[in-house]
Design a protein around this motif. Structure first.
Motif, PDB file in Angstrom:
ATOM      1  N   ALA A   1     -28.523 -30.863  11.819  1.00  0.00           N
ATOM      2  CA  ALA A   1     -27.221 -31.439  11.508  1.00  0.00           C
ATOM      3  C   ALA A   1     -27.367 -32.817  10.865  1.00  0.00           C
ATOM      4  O   ALA A   1     -26.615 -33.166   9.946  1.00  0.00           O
ATOM      5  CB  ALA A   1     -26.390 -31.538  12.784  1.00  0.00           C
ATOM      6  N   ARG A   2     -28.336 -33.590  11.329  1.00  0.00           N
ATOM      7  CA  ARG A   2     -28.549 -34.922  10.762  1.00  0.00           C
ATOM      8  C   ARG A   2     -29.009 -34.831   9.305  1.00  0.00           C
ATOM      9  O   ARG A   2     -28.542 -35.587   8.440  1.00  0.00           O
ATOM     10  CB  ARG A   2     -29.590 -35.666  11.602  1.00  0.00           C
ATOM     11  N   LEU A   3     -29.914 -33.898   9.025  1.00  0.00           N
ATOM     12  CA  LEU A   3     -30.384 -33.721   7.653  1.00  0.00           C
ATOM     13  C   LEU A   3     -29.242 -33.290   6.744  1.00  0.00           C
ATOM     14  O   LEU A   3     -29.089 -33.809   5.631  1.00  0.00           O
ATOM     15  CB  LEU A   3     -31.511 -32.681   7.618  1.00  0.00           C
ATOM     16  N   ALA A   4     -28.426 -32.350   7.198  1.00  0.00           N
ATOM     17  CA  ALA A   4     -27.297 -31.888   6.387  1.00  0.00           C
ATOM     18  C   ALA A   4     -26.333 -33.035   6.097  1.00  0.00           C
ATOM     19  O   ALA A   4     -25.841 -33.195   4.970  1.00  0.00           O
ATOM     20  CB  ALA A   4     -26.571 -30.755   7.098  1.00  0.00           C
ATOM     21  N   ARG A   5     -26.061 -33.867   7.103  1.00  0.00           N
ATOM     22  CA  ARG A   5     -25.152 -35.001   6.918  1.00  0.00           C
ATOM     23  C   ARG A   5     -25.719 -35.981   5.885  1.00  0.00           C
ATOM     24  O   ARG A   5     -24.994 -36.461   5.002  1.00  0.00           O
ATOM     25  CB  ARG A   5     -24.937 -35.702   8.264  1.00  0.00           C
TER      26      ARG A   5
END
Length: 333
Positions: A97-101
């Motif tokens: 989720a952090r990478l996508a954000r």
């Protein structure tokens, strides 16, 4: 379920706590079965892991808030193990989720490939964004792989099987203390109210006046971790308060207030996600020997995520202030 407005009756605290914990333990075990049946590396596994962690959080929160009514040694041990399991299983999803954000942020800040090449600072950002994205993807994919391996190792460990066995026993029997024999309406609401009081005190310590502005330049230049910690604590206390109300089967606030609790929690979730993404961008910018354009793009991305931190605080402040007024009005009545 307990209704605090009732007069004392035959329903004891154990009569309320036991069914709730049985239900959450059953949800935990169902999610565990689905997780095993889904196999590794698919959407079903991820959803089952979320449900597993959700049930574990509710059990752990109940053991914490209503600890005096339970066997304290058993409650402390199981709560610690459930917290360990939640962190271990949640690591992989958090990295993804952090990478996508962060990648979405880079794309939004640098523009799409169809836009003509910009000049000046915009050009530097466009050039560095691709390299910054590749660097973040390498670092966070590596972190995700390590988290995935740690989760698989944990699920095969004797420690996890001991947790699963403890929850399986909880599905049929709750180790209650002698205090649980008291009337539910006499002992459960005070414990839940104490959770609400801790939340109110933590919120009172937040700089809500500063958060009344959606983007605060002063806050952006301060140490992120130091200023974020109290907000993260409020997020945890808000979750404890909500789960305590679930156990009682009713809220001390009207329905509108309960909805605001959910929205306040969503704002604090956004706050946590943005703060952790900003920290990841800052960590990537400290990578040795990266190109100046890459460092510049990561700096802009870090500032963008810190702006979102401030926006989340603004949203929480807007939600909480009317809710506090509702709470005061209910207390006055």
């Amino acid at each position: 379920m307990l209704r605090p407005e009732k007069s004392p009756g035959p329903e004891t605290a154990g009569d309320v706590l036991a069914p709730y914990l049985h239900a959450q333990a059953g949800e935990f075990l169902r999610s565990l079965r689905l997780h095993r049946e889904a196999g590794p590396d698919n959407d079903g596994t991820e959803e089952a892991a979320r449900a597993l962690r959700r049930a574990g959080r509710r059990i752990g929160a109940t053991l914490h808030t209503f600890r005096p009514l339970l066997d304290p040694s058993w409650a402390d041990t199981l709560r610690t193990e459930l917290a360990w399991l939640g962190v271990t299983l949640g690591g992989e999803h958090a990295c993804a989720a952090r990478l996508a954000r962060l990648l979405d942020g880079l794309q939004r800040l640098s523009g799409t490939p169809q836009v003509p090449p910009p000049r000046g600072e915009a050009a530097a950002l466009a050039v560095g964004a691709a390299r910054a994205g590749a660097l973040l993807e390498r670092q966070l994919t590596l972190a995700r792989t390590r988290a995935h391996s740690a989760a698989l190792q944990a699920l095969g460990s004797s420690r996890f099987h001991a947790v699963a066995d403890a929850v399986a026993l909880l599905a049929s029997e709750v180790p209650l203390s002698s205090s649980a024999a008291a009337y539910a309406v006499e002992v459960l609401p005070p414990a839940a109210e104490f959770a609400g009081k801790r939340l109110d005190e933590a919120v009172a310590g937040l700089p809500l006046a500063r958060a009344a502005h959606p983007y605060n330049a002063e806050a952006l230049v301060q140490s992120g971790e130091a200023q974020d910690a109290p907000w993260h604590q409020v997020r945890l206390l808000l979750r404890l308060h909500r789960y305590a109300q679930d156990v009682l089967g009713t809220g001390r606030l009207p329905h509108e207030g309960d909805d605001r609790l959910v929205r306040a929690g969503a704002a604090l979730d956004r706050h946590r996600d943005a703060a952790e993404a900003a920290a990841a961008a800052a960590a990537a910018a400290r990578t040795p020997r990266i190109a100046p354009a890459t460092a510049y793009a990561l700096g802009v991305l870090h500032a963008d995520q810190r702006h979102d931190v401030e926006a989340a605080r603004f949203a929480f402040q807007r939600i909480w202030q009317p809710m506090a007024a509702v709470t005061t009005g209910v207390s006055a009545q």
